[in-house]
Scaffold this motif. Structure first.
Motif, PDB file in Angstrom:
ATOM      1  N   LEU A  40      -9.293   7.946  13.436  1.00  0.00           N
ATOM      2  CA  LEU A  40      -9.589   6.452  12.563  1.00  0.00           C
ATOM      3  C   LEU A  40      -9.742   6.419  11.470  1.00  0.00           C
ATOM      4  N   PRO A  41     -10.056   6.876  10.854  1.00  0.00           N
ATOM      5  CA  PRO A  41      -9.443   7.509   8.892  1.00  0.00           C
ATOM      6  C   PRO A  41      -8.360   7.487   8.996  1.00  0.00           C
ATOM      7  N   ILE A  42      -7.470   8.264   9.714  1.00  0.00           N
ATOM      8  CA  ILE A  42      -5.664   8.322   9.760  1.00  0.00           C
ATOM      9  C   ILE A  42      -6.053   6.694  10.169  1.00  0.00           C
ATOM     10  N   ALA A  43      -5.617   5.742  11.185  1.00  0.00           N
ATOM     11  CA  ALA A  43      -4.901   4.512  11.358  1.00  0.00           C
ATOM     12  C   ALA A  43      -5.169   3.623   9.617  1.00  0.00           C
ATOM     13  N   VAL A  86      -3.456   0.427   5.633  1.00  0.00           N
ATOM     14  CA  VAL A  86      -3.432   0.099   4.475  1.00  0.00           C
ATOM     15  C   VAL A  86      -2.516   0.478   3.538  1.00  0.00           C
ATOM     16  N   ILE A  87      -1.827   1.822   3.125  1.00  0.00           N
ATOM     17  CA  ILE A  87      -1.152   2.183   2.529  1.00  0.00           C
ATOM     18  C   ILE A  87       0.520   1.833   2.900  1.00  0.00           C
ATOM     19  N   ILE A  90       4.097  -2.032  13.770  1.00  0.00           N
ATOM     20  CA  ILE A  90       2.705  -2.215  13.156  1.00  0.00           C
ATOM     21  C   ILE A  90       2.503  -2.790  11.732  1.00  0.00           C
ATOM     22  N   TYR A  91       2.983  -2.815  11.039  1.00  0.00           N
ATOM     23  CA  TYR A  91       2.992  -2.614   9.366  1.00  0.00           C
ATOM     24  C   TYR A  91       3.207  -4.287   9.022  1.00  0.00           C
ATOM     25  N   GLU A  92       3.573  -4.697   9.913  1.00  0.00           N
ATOM     26  CA  GLU A  92       4.573  -6.215  10.034  1.00  0.00           C
ATOM     27  C   GLU A  92       3.236  -6.656  10.229  1.00  0.00           C
TER      28      GLU A  92
END
Length: 397
Positions: free
Chosen positions: A378-381, A386-387, A330-332
């Motif tokens: 949701l905020p965790i995701a 972002v990070i 997902i981070y890609e």
């Protein structure tokens, strides 16, 4: 059957063994890390295959190997598109079709998405307008396809009706849409490197549901999960886009997308055991049930025993392994696409926690994620999206 929208790991040296004892007790080779990421590693036995093919009976290919061929094809299409953009950077992309009717078609797709997939819809609002609309169009086609066998008219659906739906898909890809929803998807596939094969494979999954209600091993179940859910990942990656700075191969990103589809569908199956059994269906590997000392009768009678709990623990472990593999990819993705996909993963993975909290009673208790937990996810995701950025080294995830 319930398909899941949005996003199998590549086959490694051998096909998956369906025996439960092997799954639970041995560290499997296809899950191990390698410097090549999730690229396909050919079997050493294949390399030693006799030159005289006429003297050797070639074993049937595993479902993973068959599915991975589709992964490679999709990755090649995206790779081609990326190379073309790099070479022809000064050339503007073809202008999308315009017109109030097309805009209205996309808006209607968005309304359907908002009604039936609220969390995911909110996530799509972070995407660019072009990507957002395209994902809506894909979502609606998948939902309409799923409802052919799960909707109010499911009892009247025949293989001939699915043949007509498949022909309609071909017309759609050829620029001959039948209605406004088709028009939106037809425009989408003309603007993104989306291939028809995953769409046709999803229809094949509907055919499977018409003729099959048992799966003798995980290899069979894996193929079914690919057809009805893993395909969505292959449809979506070209639209969501791979991060420009990602050094991961397109192949590995597609494999991650496919893994999320498989994980989601396995979760659906484990959540809906009771519901499916009341329809005469058992979406659990028959050989693994037998090895655990269980049978269809135990499922139909809804007996929560120690044997059932042990069996379910193994099934949940497998689903989590797919979620873990999927998260890496997902981070890609393009930065604007990570949040909705990651939110989907975190929320679905919590269904497995709910099954455990219900003491593995998925016969009469519905495992669900409460509203408070959904909102907290949701905020965790978003923060993770972002990070955590894309990989900076070639071939890694």
């Amino acid at each position: 059957m319930s398909g899941s929208v949005v996003w199998v790991v590549s086959p490694k040296e051998t096909s998956r063994s369906s025996g439960f004892s092997q799954f639970a007790g041995v560290k499997r080779r296809w899950w191990r890390s390698s410097s090549a990421g999730w690229s396909c590693a050919r079997s050493a036995s294949t390399a030693r295959r006799s030159v005289s093919a006429s003297l050797v009976v070639t074993p049937p290919r595993s479902s993973e190997a068959l599915v991975y061929d589709v992964v490679l094809r999709q990755a090649a299409l995206v790779g081609e598109a990326r190379r073309k953009r790099a070479v022809d950077a000064v050339e503007a992309p073809p202008a999308p079709l315009r017109g109030d009717l097309l805009d209205a078609a996309y808006e209607r797709c968005g309304e359907v998405c908002a009604e039936y997939a609220k969390t995911f819809y909110l996530g799509t609002m972070l995407m660019t307008p072009e990507r957002r609309r395209a994902i809506w169009a894909i979502y609606v086609w998948c939902r309409r396809t799923d409802e052919l066998v799960d909707g109010p008219n499911a009892s009247h659906i025949t293989p001939t009706a699915l043949d007509r739906w498949s022909n309609r898909l071909e017309d759609l890809f050829a620029g001959r849409p039948y209605d406004m929803y088709d028009a939106a998807l037809s425009d989408t596939v003309s603007n993104f490197p989306v291939d028809m094969q995953p769409f046709k494979d999803m229809i094949e999954g509907m055919r499977m549901d018409l003729r099959k209600s048992r799966y003798k091993n995980f290899d069979e179940l894996y193929l079914y999960c690919y057809y009805v859910a893993g395909t969505v990942g292959l449809m979506s990656v070209p639209v969501m886009g791979i991060a420009p700075h990602s050094k991961a191969s397109a192949e590995s990103v597609y494999s991650a997308a496919l893994a999320l589809g498989i994980a989601n569908q396995l979760t659906n199956i484990l959540r809906d055991v009771g519901e499916d059994s009341r329809r005469g269906r058992v979406y659990l590997p028959q050989d693994e049930l037998a090895h655990a000392g269980l049978s269809d009768d135990d499922v139909f009678e809804g007996r929560v025993t120690d044997k059932w709990r042990t069996f379910m623990k193994g099934q949940i472990t497998r689903a989590r392994m797919f979620f873990d593999e999927a998260e890496k990819g997902i981070y890609e993705l393009n930065s604007a696409s990570r949040w909705p996909v990651l939110a989907s993963l975190l929320l679905y993975r919590q269904i497995l926690d709910a099954i455990e909290a219900n003491d593995y009673n998925n016969f009469t208790k519905r495992a669900y994620v409460g509203k408070a937990k959904k909102l907290a996810s949701l905020p965790i995701a978003y923060a993770k999206a972002v990070i955590v950025g894309p990989s900076r080294f070639v071939g890694t995830l």
